[in-house]
Design a protein around this motif. Structure first.
Motif, PDB file in Angstrom:
ATOM      1  N   VAL A   1       0.974  -1.195   0.076  1.00  0.00           N
ATOM      2  CA  VAL A   1       0.318  -0.068  -0.020  1.00  0.00           C
ATOM      3  C   VAL A   1       0.820   1.210   0.143  1.00  0.00           C
ATOM      4  CG1 VAL A   1      -2.135  -1.016   1.230  1.00  0.00           C
ATOM      5  CG2 VAL A   1      -0.263   0.139   2.622  1.00  0.00           C
ATOM      6  N   ARG A   2       1.985   1.214  -0.310  1.00  0.00           N
ATOM      7  CA  ARG A   2       3.186   1.970  -0.307  1.00  0.00           C
ATOM      8  C   ARG A   2       3.298   3.154   1.106  1.00  0.00           C
ATOM      9  NH1 ARG A   2       2.438   3.807  -6.669  1.00  0.00           N
ATOM     10  NH2 ARG A   2       0.356   4.188  -5.931  1.00  0.00           N
ATOM     11  N   SER A   3       2.881   2.725   2.109  1.00  0.00           N
ATOM     12  CA  SER A   3       3.207   3.392   3.440  1.00  0.00           C
ATOM     13  C   SER A   3       3.108   2.544   4.546  1.00  0.00           C
ATOM     14  CB  SER A   3       2.360   4.350   3.626  1.00  0.00           C
ATOM     15  OG  SER A   3       1.212   4.119   4.105  1.00  0.00           O
ATOM     16  N   TYR A   4       3.673   2.890   5.595  1.00  0.00           N
ATOM     17  CA  TYR A   4       3.742   2.002   6.754  1.00  0.00           C
ATOM     18  C   TYR A   4       2.510   1.953   7.475  1.00  0.00           C
ATOM     19  CZ  TYR A   4       3.059   6.344   9.519  1.00  0.00           C
ATOM     20  OH  TYR A   4       2.653   7.594   9.939  1.00  0.00           O
ATOM     21  N   LYS A   5       1.330   2.455   7.019  1.00  0.00           N
ATOM     22  CA  LYS A   5       0.187   2.603   7.607  1.00  0.00           C
ATOM     23  C   LYS A   5      -0.489   1.238   7.571  1.00  0.00           C
ATOM     24  CE  LYS A   5      -0.445   6.977   8.932  1.00  0.00           C
ATOM     25  NZ  LYS A   5      -0.939   7.576  10.200  1.00  0.00           N
ATOM     26  N   ILE A   6      -0.075   0.350   6.899  1.00  0.00           N
ATOM     27  CA  ILE A   6      -1.004  -0.899   6.873  1.00  0.00           C
ATOM     28  C   ILE A   6      -0.538  -1.587   8.160  1.00  0.00           C
ATOM     29  CG2 ILE A   6       1.386  -1.947   5.641  1.00  0.00           C
ATOM     30  CD1 ILE A   6      -2.418  -3.164   5.346  1.00  0.00           C
ATOM     31  N   ARG A   7       0.665  -1.303   8.977  1.00  0.00           N
ATOM     32  CA  ARG A   7       0.759  -2.068   9.978  1.00  0.00           C
ATOM     33  C   ARG A   7      -0.074  -1.813  11.225  1.00  0.00           C
ATOM     34  NH1 ARG A   7       6.687  -3.357  10.006  1.00  0.00           N
ATOM     35  NH2 ARG A   7       7.548  -2.569   8.292  1.00  0.00           N
ATOM     36  N   GLY A   8      -0.334  -0.368  11.432  1.00  0.00           N
ATOM     37  CA  GLY A   8      -1.231  -0.087  12.632  1.00  0.00           C
ATOM     38  C   GLY A   8      -2.667  -0.224  12.236  1.00  0.00           C
ATOM     39  N   ALA A   9      -3.161  -0.048  10.958  1.00  0.00           N
ATOM     40  CA  ALA A   9      -4.518  -0.228  10.648  1.00  0.00           C
ATOM     41  C   ALA A   9      -4.981  -1.790  10.632  1.00  0.00           C
ATOM     42  CB  ALA A   9      -4.768   0.108   9.041  1.00  0.00           C
ATOM     43  N   PHE A  10      -3.935  -2.762  10.256  1.00  0.00           N
ATOM     44  CA  PHE A  10      -4.113  -3.849  10.364  1.00  0.00           C
ATOM     45  C   PHE A  10      -4.355  -4.637  11.793  1.00  0.00           C
ATOM     46  CE2 PHE A  10      -3.601  -8.697   9.893  1.00  0.00           C
ATOM     47  CZ  PHE A  10      -4.557  -8.948   8.655  1.00  0.00           C
ATOM     48  N   ASN A  11      -3.233  -3.962  12.412  1.00  0.00           N
ATOM     49  CA  ASN A  11      -3.327  -4.822  13.980  1.00  0.00           C
ATOM     50  C   ASN A  11      -4.430  -4.093  14.669  1.00  0.00           C
ATOM     51  OD1 ASN A  11      -1.699  -5.704  16.277  1.00  0.00           O
ATOM     52  ND2 ASN A  11      -1.720  -3.649  16.962  1.00  0.00           N
ATOM     53  N   LYS A  12      -4.984  -3.000  14.608  1.00  0.00           N
ATOM     54  CA  LYS A  12      -6.146  -2.377  15.078  1.00  0.00           C
ATOM     55  C   LYS A  12      -7.183  -3.281  14.857  1.00  0.00           C
ATOM     56  CE  LYS A  12      -9.041   0.167  17.377  1.00  0.00           C
ATOM     57  NZ  LYS A  12      -9.313  -0.294  18.663  1.00  0.00           N
ATOM     58  N   ILE A  13      -7.388  -3.343  13.500  1.00  0.00           N
ATOM     59  CA  ILE A  13      -8.892  -4.076  13.033  1.00  0.00           C
ATOM     60  C   ILE A  13      -8.831  -5.792  13.539  1.00  0.00           C
ATOM     61  CG2 ILE A  13      -9.999  -4.974  10.892  1.00  0.00           C
ATOM     62  CD1 ILE A  13      -9.141  -2.145   9.634  1.00  0.00           C
ATOM     63  N   SER A  14      -7.560  -6.120  13.495  1.00  0.00           N
ATOM     64  CA  SER A  14      -7.219  -7.538  13.930  1.00  0.00           C
ATOM     65  C   SER A  14      -7.692  -7.748  15.358  1.00  0.00           C
ATOM     66  CB  SER A  14      -6.143  -7.947  13.428  1.00  0.00           C
ATOM     67  OG  SER A  14      -5.772  -8.166  11.982  1.00  0.00           O
ATOM     68  N   SER A  15      -7.691  -6.679  16.093  1.00  0.00           N
ATOM     69  CA  SER A  15      -7.853  -6.957  17.278  1.00  0.00           C
ATOM     70  C   SER A  15      -9.175  -6.860  17.737  1.00  0.00           C
ATOM     71  CB  SER A  15      -7.038  -5.731  18.190  1.00  0.00           C
ATOM     72  OG  SER A  15      -7.658  -4.634  18.142  1.00  0.00           O
ATOM     73  N   LEU A  16     -10.423  -6.536  16.768  1.00  0.00           N
ATOM     74  CA  LEU A  16     -11.529  -6.370  17.134  1.00  0.00           C
ATOM     75  C   LEU A  16     -12.302  -7.661  17.384  1.00  0.00           C
ATOM     76  CD1 LEU A  16     -12.425  -3.401  14.639  1.00  0.00           C
ATOM     77  CD2 LEU A  16     -11.846  -3.313  16.979  1.00  0.00           C
ATOM     78  N   SER A  17     -13.559  -7.674  18.126  1.00  0.00           N
ATOM     79  CA  SER A  17     -14.160  -9.052  18.225  1.00  0.00           C
ATOM     80  C   SER A  17     -15.058  -9.205  17.085  1.00  0.00           C
ATOM     81  CB  SER A  17     -15.168  -8.544  19.458  1.00  0.00           C
ATOM     82  OG  SER A  17     -16.237  -7.707  19.170  1.00  0.00           O
ATOM     83  N   LYS A  18     -15.601 -10.316  16.976  1.00  0.00           N
ATOM     84  CA  LYS A  18     -16.469 -10.676  15.859  1.00  0.00           C
ATOM     85  C   LYS A  18     -17.713  -9.840  15.829  1.00  0.00           C
ATOM     86  CE  LYS A  18     -15.144 -15.614  15.805  1.00  0.00           C
ATOM     87  NZ  LYS A  18     -15.732 -17.201  16.102  1.00  0.00           N
ATOM     88  N   GLU A  19     -18.276  -9.422  16.989  1.00  0.00           N
ATOM     89  CA  GLU A  19     -19.376  -8.529  17.053  1.00  0.00           C
ATOM     90  C   GLU A  19     -18.961  -7.138  16.346  1.00  0.00           C
ATOM     91  OE1 GLU A  19     -18.386 -10.299  19.456  1.00  0.00           O
ATOM     92  OE2 GLU A  19     -19.975 -11.934  19.789  1.00  0.00           O
ATOM     93  N   GLU A  20     -17.682  -6.695  16.694  1.00  0.00           N
ATOM     94  CA  GLU A  20     -17.471  -5.308  16.445  1.00  0.00           C
ATOM     95  C   GLU A  20     -17.017  -5.570  14.708  1.00  0.00           C
ATOM     96  OE1 GLU A  20     -15.170  -3.428  20.234  1.00  0.00           O
ATOM     97  OE2 GLU A  20     -14.271  -5.044  19.036  1.00  0.00           O
ATOM     98  N   LEU A  21     -16.408  -6.532  14.434  1.00  0.00           N
ATOM     99  CA  LEU A  21     -16.324  -6.670  12.970  1.00  0.00           C
ATOM    100  C   LEU A  21     -17.294  -6.800  11.939  1.00  0.00           C
ATOM    101  CD1 LEU A  21     -13.060  -9.528  13.108  1.00  0.00           C
ATOM    102  CD2 LEU A  21     -12.957  -6.698  12.704  1.00  0.00           C
TER     103      LEU A  21
END
Length: 421
Positions: free
Chosen positions: A55-75
Motif C-alpha cells: 500500500v506504499r506506506s507504513y500505515k498498513i501496520r497499525g491499521a491491520f493490527n487495530k482491525i485484527s484486535s476487534l471482536s466478531k461482533e465489532e467486525l
C-alpha cells in the motif's frame, strides 16, 4: 480517560505481538544505505523503505493490527476511519483481506491518486466519502458516523493498537542491523509512528536519539510541546498531506513530549527539493511526508557526522499531477523563482527592451500576464522569472529600477502573491 492517556506507554511485548499479527499482510521492508547522503553528510545514512509496502506506506501496520484486535461482533458491524490517504489505504486493504465492511472518510482535497488507490484496495468492501478540507474535518464526520451506526473507529494514530502496529518498524530496524543506532528521524503527523518507535527504542536501544520532523506549515506537535499542552492549530498548510494535522493525538502527545530527543519543522519548499533530488538522483519516488526525514538531515549535519543514522521513508503515494507545484515550491524555496509586477511603458518595443536589457543571460521568463490599457502611460504585467543563481536577483531588480520597469516584488508579499499567482 485523561488518566488512561497519561499513563499509556507502548510495551515491547505488545509491539512484538503486533509484529506476528501483521506478518500475513506486511512484508519486512528494506533497510538500505544511501551512498549519496552518507557521503554528503560524512555519516552512515540508512533508509528504512516503508514506501515499498504493497500500500506504499507504513500505515498498513497499525491499521491491520487495530482491525485484527476487534471482536466478531465489532467486525460484523463494520469499521470507519478518517485519513488523508495512507491510513485509508491500509484500512481498505485490511477490510478487503478480512472481508469486513469499512467506510473511509477523506478530505475533499486528497490527491486523486490516493482516493483511487483506496477504492482499488478496498474493492466491494469499502465506501469512500470525501468531506471537509482537512484530516480533522474528515475525522469529525467519521466519528459522528460511528456514533450513529455503532461502528468501530480505526484511528490513524491515537490508539494503542495502531501505535503498537506502527512500532513494528522499530523491531525490523533492530533486526536488520547490528550497528549501534545513534539517530532515528521520523516524520510526525499525528505521532503514531513516532510513539511506536519510542516504545521499541526505549526498551531495546535507549541511547538512540529519536528526532521528530514536521512540515513548517503544520507544526502541531512542536507547538503542543512548546506550550506543554496538546494544542489544535486553527490553520495549516495541507501540502504535506501525510503529515498535516491540526491536532496530534492525546496518547501520542503524552509519549512524544517526554521521549523525543528533538522536534523540528521543515519548510515545504525544502521538502519539495528533496522529493526532486530523490527522484532525479536516486530514482526513488516519495510523497512529501516521505521526504521529511531526509530533508531534516541538513539541520543536523554537524551532530550526525560519523554516526549511524536511520531515516524512515514513510510513503510514496505521490500524485504525478502535483509535479508542477512541487517544482514551483522548490524553486521558490531555493530563491530561484521570482514574481514581479512589471510596469511596461505603452510604446512599441517595450517588451523587447525588457528582454534585451533587463534579463540576465541565464534568466528565463516562466510566467507572463499582461493586459494593455490604452488610456494609461504604463501597463502592469505579472512576470515570473527563473534565475540560475539566487545571487542574480539583486542585479535584476537594479536593472528594472534603472529602466523604470519595476513595480512590486511579490515573493515577500504572501497575501498578494496568493491572490495574483
Amino acid at each position: 480517560m485523561a488518566k488512561t492517556v497519561a499513563t499509556y506507554f507502548p510495551k515491547i511485548e505488545d509491539i512484538k505481538r503486533a509484529a506476528k499479527v501483521i506478518r500475513q499482510v506486511a512484508d519486512v521492508t528494506p533497510l538500505t544505505q544511501s551512498i549519496r547522503y552518507s557521503k554528503q553528510f560524512e555519516a552512515n545514512i540508512l533508509l528504512k523503505r516503508e514506501d515499498l509496502h504493497r500500500v506504499r506506506s507504513y500505515k498498513i501496520r497499525g491499521a491491520f493490527n487495530k482491525i485484527s484486535s476487534l471482536s466478531k461482533e465489532e467486525l460484523a458491524k463494520g469499521v470507519v476511519c478518517a485519513s488523508a490517504g495512507n491510513h485509508a489505504q491500509g484500512v481498505a486493504f485490511a477490510c478487503n483481506y478480512l472481508g469486513i465492511h469499512g467506510t473511509v472518510y477523506m478530505p475533499s482535497v486528497t490527491p486523486k491518486q490516493k482516493v483511487e488507490q483506496t477504492k482499488m484496495f478496498g474493492g466491494e468492501w469499502v465506501t469512500v466519502i470525501l468531506v471537509g478540507d482537512t484530516f480533522d474535518d474528515s475525522s469529525k464526520a467519521a466519528m459522528k458516523a460511528c456514533q450513529e451506526k455503532g461502528r468501530t473507529f480505526v484511528h490513524p494514530f491515537d490508539d494503542p493498537k495502531t501505535i503498537e502496529g506502527q512500532g513494528t518498524v522499530g523491531l525490523e530496524i533492530l533486526d536488520q542491523t547490528d550497528l549501534p543506532i545513534d539517530y532515528v528521524f521520523v516524520a510526525i503527523g499525528g505521532g503514531g509512528l513516532a510513539s511506536g518507535l519510542i516504545g521499541v527504542f526505549n526498551a531495546l536501544s535507549p541511547n538512540t536519539k529519536i528526532i521528530g520532523v514536521e512540515p513548517e506549515g503544520a507544526p502541531s506537535m512542536k507547538t503542543s510541546m512548546e506550550k506543554g499542552v496538546n494544542t489544535e492549530l486553527i490553520q495549516i498548510d495541507k501540502f504535506v498531506d501525510g503529515a498535516a494535522v491540526q491536532r496530534v493525538g492525546d496518547y501520542t502527545f503524552a509519549i512524544c513530549k517526554d521521549h523525543l530527543h528533538d522536534m523540528i519543522t521543515i519548510p515545504e519548499g525544502k521538502v519539495c527539493q528533496t522529493i526532486l533530488d530523490l527522484y532525479n538522483r536516486d530514482a526513488i519516488v516519495v510523497e512529501p511526508a516521505g521526504a521529511l526525514t531526509i530533508a531534516a538531515l541538513d539541520y543536523f549535519k554537524d551532530e550526525i557526522k560519523d554516526k549511524n543514522v536511520i531515516c524512515i521513508v514513510s510513503g510514496s503515494n505521490n500524485d504525478i499531477t502535483r509535479t508542477a507545484e512541487i517544482k514551483e515550491r522548490a524553486l521558490l524555496y531555493g530563491k530561484l523563482k521570482h514574481y514581479f509586477i512589471v510596469r511596461f511603458p505603452q510604446r512599441p518595443g517595450a517588451l523587447k527592451q525588457f528582454v534585451a536589457e533587463i534579463l540576465g543571460p541565464d534568466d528565463d521568463i516562466t510566467h507572463f500576464e499582461y493586459s494593455k490599457k490604452s488610456s494609461k502611460e504604463n501597463a502592469p504585467a505579472i512576470v515570473g522569472i527563473e534565475l540560475k543563481s539566487p545571487d542574480d536577483l539583486e542585479p535584476l531588480i537594479s536593472r528594472m529600477k534603472d529602466k523604470n520597469f519595476f513595480g512590486e516584488y511579490l515573493n515577500d508579499k504572501p497575501d498578494l502573491f496568493q491572490y495574483l499567482i
